[in-house]
Write a protein that holds these residues in place. Structure first.
Motif: not given
Length: 145
Positions: A99-111
């Motif tokens: 879940y944290t991994q998904a949030e980090q990937a999302y933040q990196k791509r979309f801020g």
């Protein structure tokens, strides 16, 4: 044992870890006999030069650090011929919070850019699914932002 096959195999392994299946395929492309390849693979496994466990660890660490989810990682390991018992054991040791991994990937791509409409939301969801996250992990990452 054929020394040419052995030297070729060690040369490949010196660059990066390989799975047994992957190394066998690469050596087969070089037109070595299957008997020679089997002998060399057995020798490399016995001596610890070749290890599917080390290969799985390497792939998982690499993909996790690059923001991929478990589904994508599992698919790659299956394609490379790694047994599911091996990669689930490796994963249990690493204890990744997907879940944290998904949030980090999302933040990196979309801020922190807000979702504009349904089309934008669908685009973001597809991005996370492509990266190999489960639907639950994707939706949690979307709703957290």
């Amino acid at each position: 044992m054929n020394k040419d096959v052995l030297h070729s195999a060690i040369g490949l392994l010196s660059r990066r870890e390989h799975s047994t299946k992957e190394l066998t395929q690469k050596l087969s492309k070089k037109a070595y006999s299957s008997d020679d390849i089997k002998q060399v693979i057995a020798f490399l496994l016995d001596e610890g030069y070749l290890s599917n466990i080390r290969f799985a660890e390497s792939v998982i660490r690499n993909k996790v650090s690059r923001g991929y989810g478990w589904n994508a990682i599992r698919q790659e390991l299956k394609l490379k011929g790694v047994n599911s018992d091996i990669y689930t054991g490796v994963l249990d040791e690493l204890k990744v919070d997907w879940y944290t991994q998904a949030e980090q990937a999302y933040q990196k791509r979309f801020g922190h850019a807000p979702i504009e409409d349904q089309k934008d939301k669908a685009k973001r969801l597809r991005f996370l699914q492509y990266r190999g996250f489960s639907m639950d992990e994707c939706l949690t990452a979307l709703n957290a932002n």
